[in-house]
Design an enzyme around this catalytic site. Structure first.
Site, mmCIF file in Angstrom:
data_model
loop_
_atom_site.group_PDB
_atom_site.id
_atom_site.type_symbol
_atom_site.label_atom_id
_atom_site.label_comp_id
_atom_site.label_asym_id
_atom_site.label_seq_id
_atom_site.Cartn_x
_atom_site.Cartn_y
_atom_site.Cartn_z
ATOM 1 N N ASP A 134 -7.191 3.394 -3.128
ATOM 2 C CA ASP A 134 -7.905 3.486 -1.841
ATOM 3 C C ASP A 134 -8.137 4.956 -1.508
ATOM 4 O OD1 ASP A 134 -8.967 3.192 0.690
ATOM 5 O OD2 ASP A 134 -7.232 2.154 1.548
ATOM 6 N N LYS A 167 -10.207 -6.522 8.028
ATOM 7 C CA LYS A 167 -9.170 -6.217 9.019
ATOM 8 C C LYS A 167 -9.749 -6.658 10.350
ATOM 9 C CE LYS A 167 -7.609 -1.952 6.775
ATOM 10 N NZ LYS A 167 -7.608 -0.474 6.846
ATOM 11 N N GLU A 200 -11.191 1.114 -3.499
ATOM 12 C CA GLU A 200 -11.474 0.862 -2.082
ATOM 13 C C GLU A 200 -12.080 2.104 -1.419
ATOM 14 O OE1 GLU A 200 -7.981 -0.669 -0.146
ATOM 15 O OE2 GLU A 200 -8.824 -0.488 1.863
ATOM 16 N N ASP A 241 -14.016 -1.023 2.955
ATOM 17 C CA ASP A 241 -13.101 -1.186 4.085
ATOM 18 C C ASP A 241 -13.814 -0.574 5.298
ATOM 19 O OD1 ASP A 241 -11.140 -0.795 6.048
ATOM 20 O OD2 ASP A 241 -9.626 0.061 4.729
ATOM 21 N N LYS A 275 -2.889 5.278 -2.606
ATOM 22 C CA LYS A 275 -3.869 6.126 -1.943
ATOM 23 C C LYS A 275 -4.231 7.253 -2.896
ATOM 24 C CE LYS A 275 -3.909 4.054 2.085
ATOM 25 N NZ LYS A 275 -5.123 3.537 2.735
ATOM 26 N N SER A 330 0.859 -1.177 0.000
ATOM 27 C CA SER A 330 0.000 0.000 0.000
ATOM 28 C C SER A 330 0.900 1.233 0.000
ATOM 29 C CB SER A 330 -0.886 -0.033 1.256
ATOM 30 O OG SER A 330 -1.595 1.175 1.414
HETATM 31 O O1 OSB Z 1 -7.269 2.153 4.516
HETATM 32 O O2 OSB Z 1 -6.220 0.353 4.309
HETATM 33 C C1 OSB Z 1 -6.320 1.463 4.822
HETATM 34 C C2 OSB Z 1 -3.277 2.136 7.055
HETATM 35 C C3 OSB Z 1 -3.865 2.766 8.121
HETATM 36 C C4 OSB Z 1 -5.222 3.004 8.083
HETATM 37 C C5 OSB Z 1 -5.977 2.600 6.989
HETATM 38 C C6 OSB Z 1 -5.399 1.940 5.916
HETATM 39 C C7 OSB Z 1 -4.009 1.746 5.937
HETATM 40 C C8 OSB Z 1 -3.264 1.132 4.844
HETATM 41 C C9 OSB Z 1 -1.947 0.472 5.185
HETATM 42 O O3 OSB Z 1 -3.607 1.201 3.678
HETATM 43 C C10 OSB Z 1 -1.852 -0.938 4.786
HETATM 44 C C11 OSB Z 1 -0.659 -1.637 5.406
HETATM 45 O O4 OSB Z 1 -0.662 -1.900 6.622
HETATM 46 O O5 OSB Z 1 0.257 -1.930 4.653
HETATM 47 MG MG MG Z 2 -8.475 1.059 3.141
#
Ligand code: OSB
Ligand code: MG
Length: 369
Positions: free
Chosen positions: A188, A262, A213, A238, A163, A135
């Site tokens: 995302d 998650k 996402e 998510d 992102k 990510s």
């Molecule tokens: O939206 O997936 C998300 C990290 C913190 C809060 C939300 C998100 C994320 C990430 C990191 O995208 C993913 C990772 O741990 O590699």
């Molecule tokens: Mg996310």
């Protein structure tokens, strides 16, 4: 097993590079590490709350309070024969799912260790390796993003998530597709858009993305159903999915075609497995999200991602993508086929390095029966 002692630690770990999303910039990560002791066994879990209520309404302080004053008193000194017992003790308390998941995961580890079985086996995992990706946060310019993604591809990651945020979206996708026409790519938004932004997402339909996402609000299910109807690209939820009931509503309304799981967001591994199984029954693929965990949380994530319907690559990257040094041994490394190996030793299958954990601890509290 009888729960004799529980310890919680507020930890603060510096990230190797700043992580920018539509919610803000993070340069370090604060979590709570939970340790449970009983019958000569130690279980570890990670509560993925953050410093500020940006991704979730929980914070390190709210989770500390809920663990200390409500959840820990429910299990301390009691005999717990399976995790369901412990979940039942906390079930009357509403919300606070990250706090619940932190304690639950430490209990899963302890119970799996007491039975000498890996957490993966205990959860119903079927794979020895799980597909993973990376990510990538927002970068200063599209060129900087192309460079960063190129580095991750060289490291061996075969699925890239970027992102996006209003005004920093389609140009990034365009730039990446020009340079890397064939890679597995997804975006995302972390809830940064509204239904009226439909044209941004329609434009993304031309770039062969795996999924989009969480484009809309963090608790919304209904507007996502309206947006999904207008897009070819699958939406993945998510933030909006906190329970099996949310997953059911989202699939019934056709608000998404993929779900990110998650354990922290949904209250633990038990609810995660329920959502996984429900999605499998509806032919909806799931994948494992990430919260920039240390090796303790990561070990649990890899175990959960070994279940059969986690078919899309997870946000589970190598320890060194996040931290200069992890607090576990062995640390997590990427295999050459963009997978991560599922630990086979009892419980979460890694050792916690106490000196390193001590160094990142900013506050500690102990509870004894
Ligand atoms: O939206 O997936 C998300 C990290 C913190 C809060 C939300 C998100 C994320 C990430 C990191 O995208 C993913 C990772 O741990 O590699
Ligand atoms: Mg996310």
């Amino acid at each position: 097993m009888r729960i004799e002692r529980i310890e919680i630690r507020h930890t603060k770990m510096e990230l190797v590079s700043a992580f920018e999303t539509s919610m803000g910039v993070e340069t370090y990560e604060e979590h709570i590490i939970v340790r449970v002791d009983g019958d000569g066994v130690t279980g570890w879990g990670e509560c993925v709350v953050e410093e500020a209520p940006l991704y979730s309404s929980e914070t390190v302080q709210t989770a500390w309070h809920v663990l200390r004053d409500f959840l820990i008193p429910g299990v301390l000194g009691r005999k717990i024969s399976c995790v369901d017992d412990a979940i039942a003790r906390g079930a009357k308390f509403r919300g606070h799912r990250m706090a619940k998941a932190g304690l639950e995961s430490a209990l899963w580890d302890a119970l799996a260790k007491a039975k000498s079985v890996s957490l993966s086996k205990m959860l119903g995992g079927t794979r020895e390796r799980v597909p993973v990706g990376v990510s990538v946060g927002l970068q200063a310019t599209p060129e900087a993003l192309v460079k960063k993604v190129g580095q991750h591809l060289e490291e061996g990651y075969r699925r890239i998530k970027i992102k996006i945020a209003p005004g920093r979206d389609i140009a990034l996708v365009k730039a990446l597709r020009k340079e890397f026409p064939k890679i597995l790519l997804q975006v995302d938004a972390n809830s940064a858009y509204e239904l009226s932004d439909v044209d941004v997402f329609r434009a993304m339909d031309d770039y062969d993305l795996l999924l989009i996402e969480q484009p809309l609000s963090y608790e919304d299910i209904y507007d996502h159903s309206k947006l999904q109807r207008k897009l070819k690209t699958p939406i993945c939820l998510d933030e909006s999915i906190h329970t099996l009931a949310d997953a059911r509503a989202a699939l019934e309304l056709e608000s998404c075609r993929v779900i990110n799981i998650k354990p922290g967001r949904v209250g633990g591994f038990t609810e995660s497995v329920a959502i996984h199984d429900y999605c499998a029954s509806r032919n909806i693929p799931v994948w494992h999200g990430g919260m920039l965990e240390s090796g303790i949380g990561r070990a649990g994530n890899v175990a959960l991602a070994s279940l059969p319907n986690f078919t899309l690559p997870g946000d589970i990257s190598a320890s060194k993508r996040y931290y200069k040094e992890d607090i576990v041994e062995p640390e997590f490394v990427l295999n050459s086929d963009s997978t991560m190996t599922v630990p086979t030793r009892p419980g979460i299958g890694i050792e916690v390095l106490m000196d390193r954990l001590e160094r990142v601890t900013v506050r500690r509290e102990e509870f004894k029966s």
